[in-house]
Design an enzyme around this catalytic site. Structure first.
Site, mmCIF file in Angstrom:
data_model
loop_
_atom_site.group_PDB
_atom_site.id
_atom_site.type_symbol
_atom_site.label_atom_id
_atom_site.label_comp_id
_atom_site.label_asym_id
_atom_site.label_seq_id
_atom_site.Cartn_x
_atom_site.Cartn_y
_atom_site.Cartn_z
ATOM 1 N N GLU A 116 45.683 56.517 34.540
ATOM 2 C CA GLU A 116 46.075 56.019 33.044
ATOM 3 C C GLU A 116 45.034 55.714 32.135
ATOM 4 O OE1 GLU A 116 49.793 53.449 34.589
ATOM 5 O OE2 GLU A 116 48.028 52.135 34.452
ATOM 6 N N CYS A 129 39.842 53.331 26.800
ATOM 7 C CA CYS A 129 39.631 52.814 28.126
ATOM 8 C C CYS A 129 39.916 54.083 29.079
ATOM 9 C CB CYS A 129 40.354 51.950 28.484
ATOM 10 S SG CYS A 129 39.986 50.961 29.990
ATOM 11 N N CYS A 140 38.598 44.734 45.032
ATOM 12 C CA CYS A 140 38.494 43.725 44.239
ATOM 13 C C CYS A 140 39.850 42.729 44.263
ATOM 14 C CB CYS A 140 37.863 43.815 42.996
ATOM 15 S SG CYS A 140 36.509 44.662 42.939
ATOM 16 N N CYS A 143 42.296 42.802 41.076
ATOM 17 C CA CYS A 143 42.461 44.087 40.361
ATOM 18 C C CYS A 143 43.522 44.831 40.833
ATOM 19 C CB CYS A 143 40.990 45.003 40.514
ATOM 20 S SG CYS A 143 41.262 46.697 39.691
ATOM 21 N N CYS A 371 43.541 44.960 30.855
ATOM 22 C CA CYS A 371 42.559 45.007 32.002
ATOM 23 C C CYS A 371 43.007 44.932 33.560
ATOM 24 C CB CYS A 371 41.284 43.988 31.860
ATOM 25 S SG CYS A 371 40.463 44.428 30.451
#
Ligand code: SAH
Ligand code: SF4
Length: 394
Positions: A116, A129, A140, A143, A371
């Site tokens: 992506e 991004c 993590c 995430c 994010c």
């Protein structure tokens, strides 16, 4: 056009295929690699530098994809290029546009894998991004990408290709005849290596791609407009300063090793102290002003006043900006976003200690582009089926 001009070789007639035999993709080759490739197809060494410059500009300044359009190259040379090389980008599978203008692209790379890429327009800039890996080896706990296994590293062409694809979609290549200067503010003006993957675990490819993005005769983005985000791969930080020289962001997220071990497990290998040591040297080595500390705000996990004060003590002496990221939830995520009053109180303490402490506005949440929400759609579908199965106990 190029096909008409290219001499027809025998096997073109007999073997059905998409690309010429052994065709090498020019996108993503560094200047020295491009030079080698041109010499290999018979370009005299004395001409190689000039040919590299010419091709470079067609590829990265004008965004041209067809050798036939490279009008300052002799016809027979263009034909030779077309016989031996291709100009290929990853393929956009789908595009979603958020209510706030954020665009999320699902991009297919060789082997059918998907990554992506997210474009975030702001008033004074537009940030892309970029992803560096399919999935991530690290895990993590907050995430979404971390729940997807590493599939593979992206090639330099696939990394710089993301920038080129989005410039295509924004229609941002200069029009012929407009000269090589800057034509007003750029739509795509900044790059953040904050998509899928850990860029420092794909060091060479990320470096080569960023070198291409920074090259003044092509995409020409200043190194100050490129930010590489790492979870803390300590041995590669100094190398990034020396070999890439872009801005650095670090996924800090906690102020004690106990909490950071849980949030960013790479901390068990290189703990906070070791990481801070590497960060202290970065601005000098890379000649950049400051480091961005990313700090995801997780309710009752890392968001207390005490955390804010500890953070300020830890980073003392490092020129820094603290980016506070309200946690973005994803299906099955084990954390909650801190309350806004808590985030503001945290920001206030950091700010009073003399650091810029912007709270990052979540962008593109409605299309899962914020994010930490990125994950290949195919993976997502699989995961949600598994989840449904778990929920229904089947
Ligand atoms: N692997 C690199 C770059 C990709 S992650 C790194 O970890 O730095 C980009 C940023 O988004 C990192 O700071 C990451 O910690 C943060 N992030 C990940 N998941 C998030 C989530 N669910 N909500 C908010 N930020 C998240
Ligand atoms: Fe990988 Fe970065 Fe996500 Fe951690 S935060 S799992 S390093 S992409």
């Amino acid at each position: 056009m190029s096909q008409i001009q290219a001499p027809i070789t025998q096997d073109v007639l007999t073997i059905p295929r998409k690309l010429p035999e052994g065709a090498r993709n020019l996108v993503g080759l560094t200047r020295p690699q491009l030079r080698e490739a041109l010499i290999e197809i018979g370009t005299p060494e004395k001409q190689a530098k000039m040919r590299v410059n010419q091709l470079w500009q067609w590829l990265y300044h004008w965004g041209v994809r067809d050798f036939a359009e490279m009008t300052n190259l002799a016809k027979d040379f263009r034909a030779r290029l077309a016989e031996n090389f291709v100009i290929e980008l990853p393929e956009i599978v789908s595009k979603n546009v958020s209510e706030d203008g954020t665009r999320k692209y699902l991009v297919k790379i060789a082997g059918g894998h998907e990554v992506e890429v997210v474009y975030i327009p702001e008033t004074d800039r537009g940030t892309l991004c970029v992803s560096s890996q399919v999935g991530c080896t690290l895990t993590c706990s907050f995430c979404h990408t971390g729940t997807q296994k590493l599939v593979r590293n992206l090639t330099p062409g696939e990394i710089v290709g993301q920038i080129m694809l989005v410039r295509d979609d924004l229609d941002e290549w200069p029009a012929p005849g407009t000269g090589t200067g800057e034509n007003g503010p750029r739509l795509l003006s900044n790059i953040v290596l904050m998509g899928m993957g850990e860029p420092l675990y794909n060091f060479e490819h990320v470096r080569d791609a960023m070198k291409i993005a920074m090259d003044g005769e092509g995409i020409a983005l200043s190194r100050r407009r490129i930010t590489l985000s790492t979870s803390g791969v300590v041995p590669e930080i100094a190398r990034a300063a020396e070999e890439i020289g872009c801005m650095l962001a670090v996924s800090f997220h906690a102020t004690t090793d106990e909490v950071r071990d849980k949030l960013v497990p790479i901390n068990k290998r290189w703990n906070i102290e070791t990481l801070l040591e590497a960060l202290r040297d970065y601005p000098r080595l890379s000649n950049s002003e400051r480091i961005t500390f990313e700090y995801v705000m997780l309710k009752d996990v890392n968001d207390s006043d005490e955390d804010a004060r500890r953070l300020v003590r830890l980073i003392k002496g490092i020129p820094a900006k603290i980016n506070l990221i309200p946690f973005n939830e994803w299906p099955g995520s084990p954390y909650q976003r801190s309350d806004w009053t808590r985030i503001r109180a945290f920001a206030d303490i950091v700010h009073k200690a003399g650091y810029a402490s912007p709270i990052r506005t979540p962008r593109g949440e409605d299309i899962m582009a914020a994010c930490g929400q990125l994950k290949s759609a195919t993976e997502r579908a699989r995961k949600s089926r598994a989840q449904i199965a778990a929920e229904t106990g089947s």
